[in-house]
Design a protein around this motif. Sequence first.
Motif, PDB file in Angstrom:
ATOM      1  N   PRO A 150       1.126  -1.484   0.343  1.00  0.00           N
ATOM      2  CA  PRO A 150       0.172   0.180  -0.166  1.00  0.00           C
ATOM      3  C   PRO A 150       0.712   1.065  -0.942  1.00  0.00           C
ATOM      4  N   ILE A 151       0.803   1.893  -1.094  1.00  0.00           N
ATOM      5  CA  ILE A 151       1.472   3.475  -1.219  1.00  0.00           C
ATOM      6  C   ILE A 151       0.279   4.592  -1.453  1.00  0.00           C
ATOM      7  N   MET A 152       0.809   5.775  -0.751  1.00  0.00           N
ATOM      8  CA  MET A 152       0.245   6.820  -0.744  1.00  0.00           C
ATOM      9  C   MET A 152       1.315   7.714  -1.238  1.00  0.00           C
ATOM     10  N   THR A 153       0.368   8.935  -1.999  1.00  0.00           N
ATOM     11  CA  THR A 153       0.492   9.692  -2.835  1.00  0.00           C
ATOM     12  C   THR A 153       0.102  10.614  -2.202  1.00  0.00           C
ATOM     13  N   ILE A 154       0.842  12.306  -1.251  1.00  0.00           N
ATOM     14  CA  ILE A 154       0.497  12.948  -1.025  1.00  0.00           C
ATOM     15  C   ILE A 154       0.739  14.144  -0.664  1.00  0.00           C
ATOM     16  N   LYS A 155       0.287  15.112  -2.391  1.00  0.00           N
ATOM     17  CA  LYS A 155       0.479  16.168  -2.428  1.00  0.00           C
ATOM     18  C   LYS A 155      -0.307  17.566  -1.211  1.00  0.00           C
ATOM     19  N   LEU A 156       0.566  18.571  -1.361  1.00  0.00           N
ATOM     20  CA  LEU A 156       0.157  19.573  -0.292  1.00  0.00           C
ATOM     21  C   LEU A 156      -0.347  20.773  -0.854  1.00  0.00           C
ATOM     22  N   GLU A 157      -0.614  21.282  -0.075  1.00  0.00           N
ATOM     23  CA  GLU A 157      -0.760  22.430  -0.041  1.00  0.00           C
ATOM     24  C   GLU A 157      -0.595  23.508  -0.764  1.00  0.00           C
ATOM     25  N   PRO A 158      -0.727  24.998  -1.382  1.00  0.00           N
ATOM     26  CA  PRO A 158       0.831  25.618  -2.064  1.00  0.00           C
ATOM     27  C   PRO A 158       1.734  26.123  -0.401  1.00  0.00           C
ATOM     28  N   GLY A 159       0.905  26.692  -0.283  1.00  0.00           N
ATOM     29  CA  GLY A 159       1.880  26.718   1.479  1.00  0.00           C
ATOM     30  C   GLY A 159       3.038  26.460   1.432  1.00  0.00           C
ATOM     31  N   TYR A 160       2.823  24.470   1.786  1.00  0.00           N
ATOM     32  CA  TYR A 160       4.510  24.086   1.651  1.00  0.00           C
ATOM     33  C   TYR A 160       5.250  24.070   0.304  1.00  0.00           C
ATOM     34  N   ALA A 161       6.227  25.189   0.755  1.00  0.00           N
ATOM     35  CA  ALA A 161       7.503  25.403  -0.684  1.00  0.00           C
ATOM     36  C   ALA A 161       8.412  24.760   0.495  1.00  0.00           C
ATOM     37  N   ASP A 162       8.851  24.759   1.139  1.00  0.00           N
ATOM     38  CA  ASP A 162      10.428  24.600   1.866  1.00  0.00           C
ATOM     39  C   ASP A 162      10.084  23.868   2.624  1.00  0.00           C
ATOM     40  N   ARG A 163      11.189  22.808   2.395  1.00  0.00           N
ATOM     41  CA  ARG A 163      11.714  21.555   2.903  1.00  0.00           C
ATOM     42  C   ARG A 163      11.311  21.526   3.943  1.00  0.00           C
ATOM     43  N   ASP A 164      11.813  21.869   5.351  1.00  0.00           N
ATOM     44  CA  ASP A 164      11.649  21.909   6.087  1.00  0.00           C
ATOM     45  C   ASP A 164      10.582  21.906   6.817  1.00  0.00           C
ATOM     46  N   LYS A 165       9.748  22.508   6.436  1.00  0.00           N
ATOM     47  CA  LYS A 165       8.323  22.428   6.459  1.00  0.00           C
ATOM     48  C   LYS A 165       7.281  21.367   5.870  1.00  0.00           C
ATOM     49  N   VAL A 166       8.014  21.056   5.207  1.00  0.00           N
ATOM     50  CA  VAL A 166       7.441  19.574   4.673  1.00  0.00           C
ATOM     51  C   VAL A 166       7.633  18.702   5.590  1.00  0.00           C
ATOM     52  N   GLN A 167       8.956  18.665   5.790  1.00  0.00           N
ATOM     53  CA  GLN A 167       9.676  17.773   6.595  1.00  0.00           C
ATOM     54  C   GLN A 167       9.319  17.637   7.852  1.00  0.00           C
ATOM     55  N   ALA A 168       9.194  18.307   8.514  1.00  0.00           N
ATOM     56  CA  ALA A 168       7.838  18.376   9.438  1.00  0.00           C
ATOM     57  C   ALA A 168       6.621  17.847   9.464  1.00  0.00           C
ATOM     58  N   VAL A 274       6.017  16.473  -2.662  1.00  0.00           N
ATOM     59  CA  VAL A 274       5.298  15.168  -2.490  1.00  0.00           C
ATOM     60  C   VAL A 274       5.949  14.134  -1.453  1.00  0.00           C
ATOM     61  N   LEU A 275       4.197  13.685  -0.950  1.00  0.00           N
ATOM     62  CA  LEU A 275       5.291  12.777   0.592  1.00  0.00           C
ATOM     63  C   LEU A 275       4.592  11.348  -0.296  1.00  0.00           C
ATOM     64  N   TYR A 276       5.453  10.504  -0.106  1.00  0.00           N
ATOM     65  CA  TYR A 276       5.253   9.449  -0.601  1.00  0.00           C
ATOM     66  C   TYR A 276       4.712   8.308   0.952  1.00  0.00           C
ATOM     67  N   THR A 277       4.334   7.999   0.551  1.00  0.00           N
ATOM     68  CA  THR A 277       4.305   6.970   1.972  1.00  0.00           C
ATOM     69  C   THR A 277       3.911   5.451   1.860  1.00  0.00           C
ATOM     70  N   GLU A 278       5.006   4.918   2.876  1.00  0.00           N
ATOM     71  CA  GLU A 278       4.088   2.961   2.457  1.00  0.00           C
ATOM     72  C   GLU A 278       3.066   2.376   4.082  1.00  0.00           C
ATOM     73  N   GLY A 279       2.198   2.502   3.341  1.00  0.00           N
ATOM     74  CA  GLY A 279       1.527   2.851   4.078  1.00  0.00           C
ATOM     75  C   GLY A 279       0.376   3.298   3.646  1.00  0.00           C
ATOM     76  N   THR A 280      -1.238   2.934   4.132  1.00  0.00           N
ATOM     77  CA  THR A 280      -2.092   4.069   3.893  1.00  0.00           C
ATOM     78  C   THR A 280      -2.979   4.348   4.845  1.00  0.00           C
ATOM     79  N   ALA A 281      -3.525   5.365   4.665  1.00  0.00           N
ATOM     80  CA  ALA A 281      -4.965   5.712   5.787  1.00  0.00           C
ATOM     81  C   ALA A 281      -6.020   7.297   5.196  1.00  0.00           C
ATOM     82  N   LEU A 282      -5.961   6.779   4.412  1.00  0.00           N
ATOM     83  CA  LEU A 282      -6.734   7.553   3.309  1.00  0.00           C
ATOM     84  C   LEU A 282      -7.591   8.911   3.737  1.00  0.00           C
ATOM     85  N   LYS A 283      -8.639   8.432   5.316  1.00  0.00           N
ATOM     86  CA  LYS A 283      -9.167   9.518   5.846  1.00  0.00           C
ATOM     87  C   LYS A 283      -8.343  10.419   6.374  1.00  0.00           C
TER      88      LYS A 283
END
Lengths: 418, 78
Positions: A150-168, A274-283
């Motif tokens: 199971p894999i999720m592809t998580i797209k982020l809202e426009p505000g997430y442009a710097d790597r630290d914020k995304v990593q957080a 974009v975040l890729y996850t191992e395991g899914t929890a869509l809701k």
Amino acid sequence: MKTSQGRRWFSLAKKDTLVKTNISKAAANKVVRLLEATKKVATPKTIDSKLNGLALPASIIEELRCDLHKIEITESQLDDIVNTIIDAYERAKVEPCEAVGVIAAQSIGEPGTQMTMRTFHYAGVAEINVTLGLPRLIEIVDARKNPSTPIMTIKLEPGYADRDKVQALAWEIQKATILHLGDLTINLTEMQIVCDLNEKILNQRKIAVDDVAQKIRDMAKIEVHQNNRKLLIRPKNVSYRELLQLVEKIKSITFKGIEDIRRVVVRKENDEYVLYTEGTALKKILQFDGVDATRTKTNNINEIEEVLGIEAARNAIISEAMDTLREQGLEVDVRHIMLVADMMTVDGEVKQIGRHGIAGEKASVLSRAAFEMTVNHLLDAAVRGDVDELTGVTENVIVGQPIRLGTGDITLTYKAKK
Amino acid sequence: MKKISVIDHELVPEHIVLSERDVKSLLAKHHISVGELPKIKISDPVIKEIGASAGDVIKIIRNSHTAGKAIVYRLVID
């Protein structure tokens, strides 16, 4: 060529030569009117109004509109073009009584023979393993409850442009167990568990030592002694068994993040993270602040059905199957996949193609018996006293009657003259 | 935690509840009974969100790969 010819005829008509050649005046006028229409240039407005009412798919109309607006044509040319296209469209349609299911099965099955039996990587995200190739295709048509990877592809809202914020955000999502946060050692002589928490990781994951201790108290219902960043835990009774059980219990506690998300990988794709996850929890993920709830996806079709509904599940089946085939370099027409997806979702829930789904729910006994578990089906049908109406193809092949396909599905009646 | 709306998701096509008159003309046009339509469960997240009830016919405007837009219908079932 057509216009120049039209113009010549038109000029002839004007000079009343047509009248002289034994054509009535009314007929001549009609010709004149027709020829005037031939000359009239079609404006963008007339093109649009002409196209809007057509019984053609939206994509064809849109393409036609784009092309027609680029060129200058007369109204009669426009009519010609439109008629030719309608004609071609009608001819390209599937004939009534065509066995589209068999064609779809062949069209997916033949390239399927060229698929790799096991592929286990993902183009791009090298860190995450994904089932691809034939096993994945089988997984999709079998409507497995949980995909093997199971894999999720998580797209982020426009505000997430710097790597630290995304990593957080990634740290917020990823599951943290005690082994992620520090070392767990069992002191057998003292009969206690020593948990040495790593300060750097705690800061990174934004968890306080107190929180960890409290969580263990709540979840394992056990006393926890805190000594700076060391946690000392003793089982209630002095026994090895209980000590080891306690270790397992503590290991299973999720201190931060979502239980099912084992790993999160951050990647930059076309100027966005974009975040890729191992395991899914869509809701749960969709409700997270910062996650774009309109573009985030999972490869678990069952989960999509639960969270987003049957139509979304149908779309997911199509895109997952097409992606799997395309990744293997196979070009299968999307119509075949669409048919499969439609069949899997007609009843409002995702059904598998095989024994427990479409093939197993057919009305005809003989058709089911021809597929799998022949004796069981025949026996059950005999016990129940089922009737086979012999409407399908398989049944009629079995009993040796003409099949009801194509011209075979037409019954002719003769109406005698009185 | 924020409240999400499933109909905004790009995988979810537009769902519209069909009026009774439109249902009649649809069935008459294709010479079918309402039970012959594809189904959608009343527990479907989209149905819950648009508030349709069992027996309603839902018009779905799909973004088709081949036709651009494709219109299909589903009957809401329990």
